[in-house]
Enzyme design. Structure first.
Site, mmCIF file in Angstrom:
data_model
loop_
_atom_site.group_PDB
_atom_site.id
_atom_site.type_symbol
_atom_site.label_atom_id
_atom_site.label_comp_id
_atom_site.label_asym_id
_atom_site.label_seq_id
_atom_site.Cartn_x
_atom_site.Cartn_y
_atom_site.Cartn_z
ATOM 1 N N PHE A 11 0.783 -1.421 -0.115
ATOM 2 C CA PHE A 11 0.310 0.117 -0.189
ATOM 3 C C PHE A 11 0.920 1.319 0.542
ATOM 4 C CE2 PHE A 11 -2.499 2.605 3.235
ATOM 5 C CZ PHE A 11 -2.942 3.608 2.062
ATOM 6 N N ASP A 59 13.156 -11.489 -1.302
ATOM 7 C CA ASP A 59 13.288 -11.338 0.508
ATOM 8 C C ASP A 59 14.333 -10.296 0.485
ATOM 9 O OD1 ASP A 59 12.957 -12.209 2.798
ATOM 10 O OD2 ASP A 59 12.333 -13.979 3.198
ATOM 11 N N THR A 125 6.177 3.315 12.601
ATOM 12 C CA THR A 125 5.230 3.300 12.931
ATOM 13 C C THR A 125 4.267 3.658 14.518
ATOM 14 O OG1 THR A 125 3.118 2.203 13.964
ATOM 15 C CG2 THR A 125 5.376 0.442 13.960
ATOM 16 N N ASP A 126 4.106 4.481 15.192
ATOM 17 C CA ASP A 126 3.281 5.138 15.993
ATOM 18 C C ASP A 126 3.006 3.776 17.065
ATOM 19 O OD1 ASP A 126 0.923 4.557 15.324
ATOM 20 O OD2 ASP A 126 0.239 6.335 15.801
ATOM 21 N N GLU A 127 2.785 2.806 16.305
ATOM 22 C CA GLU A 127 2.306 1.840 17.135
ATOM 23 C C GLU A 127 3.100 1.236 18.364
ATOM 24 O OE1 GLU A 127 0.312 -1.844 16.081
ATOM 25 O OE2 GLU A 127 -1.087 0.109 14.759
ATOM 26 N N TYR A 150 2.803 -7.326 15.808
ATOM 27 C CA TYR A 150 2.826 -6.660 14.735
ATOM 28 C C TYR A 150 3.528 -5.381 15.827
ATOM 29 C CZ TYR A 150 2.416 -2.187 12.338
ATOM 30 O OH TYR A 150 2.941 -1.512 11.568
ATOM 31 N N SER A 151 2.878 -4.644 16.812
ATOM 32 C CA SER A 151 4.060 -3.368 17.004
ATOM 33 C C SER A 151 5.206 -4.010 18.045
ATOM 34 C CB SER A 151 3.315 -2.762 18.075
ATOM 35 O OG SER A 151 2.459 -3.248 18.981
ATOM 36 N N LYS A 154 8.013 -4.187 15.264
ATOM 37 C CA LYS A 154 8.487 -3.147 14.517
ATOM 38 C C LYS A 154 8.840 -2.492 15.763
ATOM 39 C CE LYS A 154 7.162 -1.633 10.853
ATOM 40 N NZ LYS A 154 7.710 -1.947 9.598
ATOM 41 N N VAL A 206 -17.304 -3.798 13.853
ATOM 42 C CA VAL A 206 -16.300 -2.992 14.669
ATOM 43 C C VAL A 206 -15.919 -2.913 15.583
ATOM 44 C CG1 VAL A 206 -16.457 -0.434 16.274
ATOM 45 C CG2 VAL A 206 -17.718 -1.330 13.558
ATOM 46 N N ASP A 272 -13.968 -7.611 20.303
ATOM 47 C CA ASP A 272 -12.560 -6.376 20.761
ATOM 48 C C ASP A 272 -11.637 -7.822 19.680
ATOM 49 O OD1 ASP A 272 -11.612 -4.680 20.310
ATOM 50 O OD2 ASP A 272 -11.490 -3.787 22.404
HETATM 51 P P1 NAD Z 1 1.594 -3.793 3.210
HETATM 52 O O1 NAD Z 1 1.018 -4.303 4.028
HETATM 53 O O2 NAD Z 1 0.779 -2.961 2.298
HETATM 54 O O3 NAD Z 1 2.392 -3.885 2.655
HETATM 55 C C1 NAD Z 1 3.777 -4.614 3.014
HETATM 56 C C2 NAD Z 1 4.875 -4.921 1.335
HETATM 57 O O4 NAD Z 1 6.203 -5.800 2.154
HETATM 58 C C3 NAD Z 1 4.043 -5.752 0.347
HETATM 59 O O5 NAD Z 1 4.402 -5.362 -0.459
HETATM 60 C C4 NAD Z 1 5.156 -7.548 0.821
HETATM 61 O O6 NAD Z 1 4.690 -7.998 -0.487
HETATM 62 C C5 NAD Z 1 5.963 -6.471 0.777
HETATM 63 N N1 NAD Z 1 7.211 -7.854 2.126
HETATM 64 C C6 NAD Z 1 6.131 -8.775 2.742
HETATM 65 N N2 NAD Z 1 7.990 -9.715 2.963
HETATM 66 C C7 NAD Z 1 8.569 -8.785 2.422
HETATM 67 C C8 NAD Z 1 9.368 -9.940 2.267
HETATM 68 N N3 NAD Z 1 10.186 -10.418 3.702
HETATM 69 N N4 NAD Z 1 10.257 -9.241 1.397
HETATM 70 C C9 NAD Z 1 10.647 -8.292 0.198
HETATM 71 N N5 NAD Z 1 9.521 -7.880 0.823
HETATM 72 C C10 NAD Z 1 8.369 -8.089 1.566
HETATM 73 O O7 NAD Z 1 2.305 -2.482 4.206
HETATM 74 P P2 NAD Z 1 1.553 -0.814 4.438
HETATM 75 O O8 NAD Z 1 0.850 -0.715 5.187
HETATM 76 O O9 NAD Z 1 2.334 -0.742 2.932
HETATM 77 O O10 NAD Z 1 2.885 -0.248 5.339
HETATM 78 C C11 NAD Z 1 4.706 -0.727 4.790
HETATM 79 C C12 NAD Z 1 5.185 -0.267 6.287
HETATM 80 O O11 NAD Z 1 4.696 0.906 6.834
HETATM 81 C C13 NAD Z 1 5.695 -1.045 6.833
HETATM 82 O O12 NAD Z 1 6.729 -1.553 7.820
HETATM 83 C C14 NAD Z 1 4.495 -0.808 8.170
HETATM 84 O O13 NAD Z 1 4.536 -1.249 9.076
HETATM 85 C C15 NAD Z 1 4.989 0.974 8.197
HETATM 86 N N6 NAD Z 1 3.633 1.363 8.652
HETATM 87 C C16 NAD Z 1 2.497 1.180 8.222
HETATM 88 C C17 NAD Z 1 1.533 2.303 8.235
HETATM 89 C C18 NAD Z 1 -0.370 2.455 8.219
HETATM 90 O O14 NAD Z 1 -0.464 2.796 8.287
HETATM 91 N N7 NAD Z 1 -0.305 1.072 6.895
HETATM 92 C C19 NAD Z 1 1.302 2.846 9.151
HETATM 93 C C20 NAD Z 1 2.885 2.796 9.666
HETATM 94 C C21 NAD Z 1 4.500 2.925 9.256
HETATM 95 O O1 DAU Z 2 -0.803 3.402 13.754
HETATM 96 C C1 DAU Z 2 -0.643 2.663 12.402
HETATM 97 C C2 DAU Z 2 -0.756 1.127 12.340
HETATM 98 O O2 DAU Z 2 -2.108 2.026 11.082
HETATM 99 C C3 DAU Z 2 0.367 1.014 11.736
HETATM 100 O O3 DAU Z 2 1.708 0.466 11.840
HETATM 101 C C4 DAU Z 2 0.390 -1.384 10.797
HETATM 102 O O4 DAU Z 2 0.797 -1.817 9.842
HETATM 103 C C5 DAU Z 2 -1.446 -0.283 10.537
HETATM 104 O O5 DAU Z 2 -2.349 -1.565 9.825
HETATM 105 C C6 DAU Z 2 -2.179 0.496 10.727
HETATM 106 O O6 DAU Z 2 -2.477 -0.540 12.292
HETATM 107 P P1 DAU Z 2 -4.679 -0.185 13.186
HETATM 108 O O7 DAU Z 2 -4.318 -1.793 13.499
HETATM 109 O O8 DAU Z 2 -4.930 1.171 13.450
HETATM 110 O O9 DAU Z 2 -5.103 -0.729 11.753
HETATM 111 P P2 DAU Z 2 -6.911 -1.398 11.525
HETATM 112 O O10 DAU Z 2 -7.004 -0.799 10.409
HETATM 113 O O11 DAU Z 2 -6.385 -3.078 11.450
HETATM 114 O O12 DAU Z 2 -7.483 -0.602 12.301
HETATM 115 C C7 DAU Z 2 -7.591 0.221 12.638
HETATM 116 C C8 DAU Z 2 -8.589 0.438 13.704
HETATM 117 O O13 DAU Z 2 -10.138 -0.097 13.101
HETATM 118 C C9 DAU Z 2 -8.380 -0.760 14.542
HETATM 119 O O14 DAU Z 2 -8.990 0.171 16.154
HETATM 120 C C10 DAU Z 2 -9.215 -1.753 14.762
HETATM 121 C C11 DAU Z 2 -10.325 -1.255 14.521
HETATM 122 N N1 DAU Z 2 -11.093 -2.020 13.528
HETATM 123 C C12 DAU Z 2 -10.193 -2.395 12.596
HETATM 124 C C13 DAU Z 2 -10.566 -4.078 11.558
HETATM 125 C C14 DAU Z 2 -10.159 -4.699 10.229
HETATM 126 C C15 DAU Z 2 -12.115 -2.918 13.418
HETATM 127 O O15 DAU Z 2 -13.112 -2.131 14.764
HETATM 128 N N2 DAU Z 2 -13.434 -3.951 12.778
HETATM 129 C C16 DAU Z 2 -11.947 -4.384 11.274
HETATM 130 O O16 DAU Z 2 -12.252 -4.881 10.465
#
Ligand code: NAD
Ligand code: DAU
Length: 341
Positions: A11, A59, A125-127, A150-151, A154, A206, A272
């Site tokens: 993404f 990888d 991440t902020d997590e 996950y967090s 990270k 939710v 939850d």
């Molecule tokens: P995503 O899951 O959409 O994408 C992760 C990508 O990494 C995928 O394309 C996957 O194929 C690739 N990948 C996984 N394992 C791999 C490996 N071993 N070698 C090479 N490629 C590999 O994730 P995202 O939401 O785009 O997040 C990207 C980064 O940003 C992550 O490090 C995540 O922790 C961080 N981040 C995400 C958010 C968020 O809100 N999505 C917020 C803060 C930080």
């Molecule tokens: O804060 C940064 C993080 O944000 C990133 O590091 C992570 O990669 C990213 O996945 C995201 O984590 P969250 O757990 O906050 O995102 P998610 O979209 O899974 O959930 C957002 C909020 O919504 C969380 O409080 C859980 C809630 N939720 C999520 C899903 C998927 C629901 O209530 N229902 C759902 O089905």
């Protein structure tokens, strides 16, 4: 300048590759991605044939691939995004999160050290900070208290990256960002999942009471912050990145229903998420003061544009959700609906 983006088919990665091609057209962007369930080349189909975007499937943990890749393309800097990114999946199966996020990051750092890569941006991440009460915001010196596998993974990789700076003198910058939204987000995350379910008239699950708060940032604003961190960040420093758009989950879900014209009766409160962090909020003072970054998007308008994009691209989400993910989705979803809160 030649940059390596890891996870460039996910993404944020795919939005970042596109952003770099647009903002720094003279750069070559090498994109290393394993193409897990979350990585899709379709996210970058508009860059097909672009000679300055080089895709390599592989990888980050594979040093026999990564080291020659760094030298062949004379990589100056790495933006490291590749990771397992979904909290719910880390609860169902933590191991791959440790393998990819911790060990994979360490191996990538080691390859970069060996090849004398000039700058390494660790996208964290902020997590890492855990959960906030009703007031306050995370600063870069807030305690690290990750809640989920996950967090925790990270946090570990973020600290390993900083250790490579302190111990080996590597030029490392760490960014810790809040929740992103925008195009090409895999429909397991809150916003795209709710849009897709609503369009199918399926229940919108939710978690808990829906009052958990996230600080939402448009993905392009995140990309801009990452470019600033790469070009202007100080080595060994951490920068928090946040959107200043704190919203309760339930309010986002209701807004999405309004945007797609579906009834609130589709909302289902479910069991939850274990260890669910209550609230995240970012204090972005440091990145604003040092790198001059502030988000350009306003949440309500950008949310509406994002929802419109998913409504207009059913072929994209149908394709990316096919296969392995669909099976996971069905199992996960059925379990949660059975155990309603
Ligand atoms: P995503 O899951 O959409 O994408 C992760 C990508 O990494 C995928 O394309 C996957 O194929 C690739 N990948 C996984 N394992 C791999 C490996 N071993 N070698 C090479 N490629 C590999 O994730 P995202 O939401 O785009 O997040 C990207 C980064 O940003 C992550 O490090 C995540 O922790 C961080 N981040 C995400 C958010 C968020 O809100 N999505 C917020 C803060 C930080
Ligand atoms: O804060 C940064 C993080 O944000 C990133 O590091 C992570 O990669 C990213 O996945 C995201 O984590 P969250 O757990 O906050 O995102 P998610 O979209 O899974 O959930 C957002 C909020 O919504 C969380 O409080 C859980 C809630 N939720 C999520 C899903 C998927 C629901 O209530 N229902 C759902 O089905």
């Amino acid at each position: 300048m030649n940059v390596l983006v890891t996870g460039g088919c996910g993404f944020i990665g795919s939005n970042l590759v596109r952003y770099l091609r647009r903002e720094r057209p003279e750069w070559t962007v090498v994109n290393l991605d394993l193409l897990t369930y979350a990585g899709n080349l379709e996210n970058l189909s508009d860059l097909e044939g672009d000679p300055r975007h080089v895709f390599v499937r592989g990888d980050i943990s594979d040093r026999s691939l990564v080291e020659p890749l760094l030298s062949t393309h004379a990589i100056d800097a790495v933006l490291h995004l590749a990771a397992e990114s979904h909290v719910d999946r880390s609860i169902l199966g933590p191991e791959v999160f440790i393998t990819t996020n911790v060990l994979g990051t360490q191996r990538l750092l080691e390859a970069c050290r060996a090849q004398r890569v000039k700058r390494f941006v660790m996208v964290s991440t902020d997590e890492v900070y855990g959960s906030l009460g009703p007031t306050g915001a995370f600063t870069e010196s807030s305690p690290l208290q990750p809640s989920s596998p996950y967090s925790a993974s990270k946090t570990s990789s973020d600290l390993v990256a900083l250790a490579y700076h302190h111990t080996f003198g590597m030029d490392v910058v760490v960014t810790r960002c809040s929740n992103n939204y925008g195009r090409y987000q895999f429909p397991e995350k809150l916003i795209p999942l709710m849009v897709v379910n609503a369009l199918h008239d399926k229940p919108l699950p939710v978690y808990g009471d829906g009052a958990n708060v996230r600080d939402w940032l448009h993905v392009e604003d995140h990309c801009q912050a990452l470019l600033r961190a790469l070009e202007q960040g100080r080595a060994g420093e951490v920068y928090n990145i946040g959107g200043g758009a704190e919203r309760r989950n339930i309010d986002i879900v209701k807004a999405i229903l309004g945007l797609v014209g579906k009834p609130e009766s589709l909302i289902q409160y479910v069991k939850d998420r274990p260890g669910h962090d209550r609230r995240y909020a970012i204090d972005p003072s440091k990145i604003r003061a040092e790198l001059g970054w502030t988000p350009a998007h306003t949440f309500e308008q950008a949310l509406a544009e994002t929802v419109r994009w998913y409504v207009d691209h059913p072929t994209w989400w149908t394709r990316v959700m096919s296969g392995e993910y669909l099976r996971y989705f069905e199992t996960q979803y059925r379990g949660r609906l059975q155990g309603r809160a």
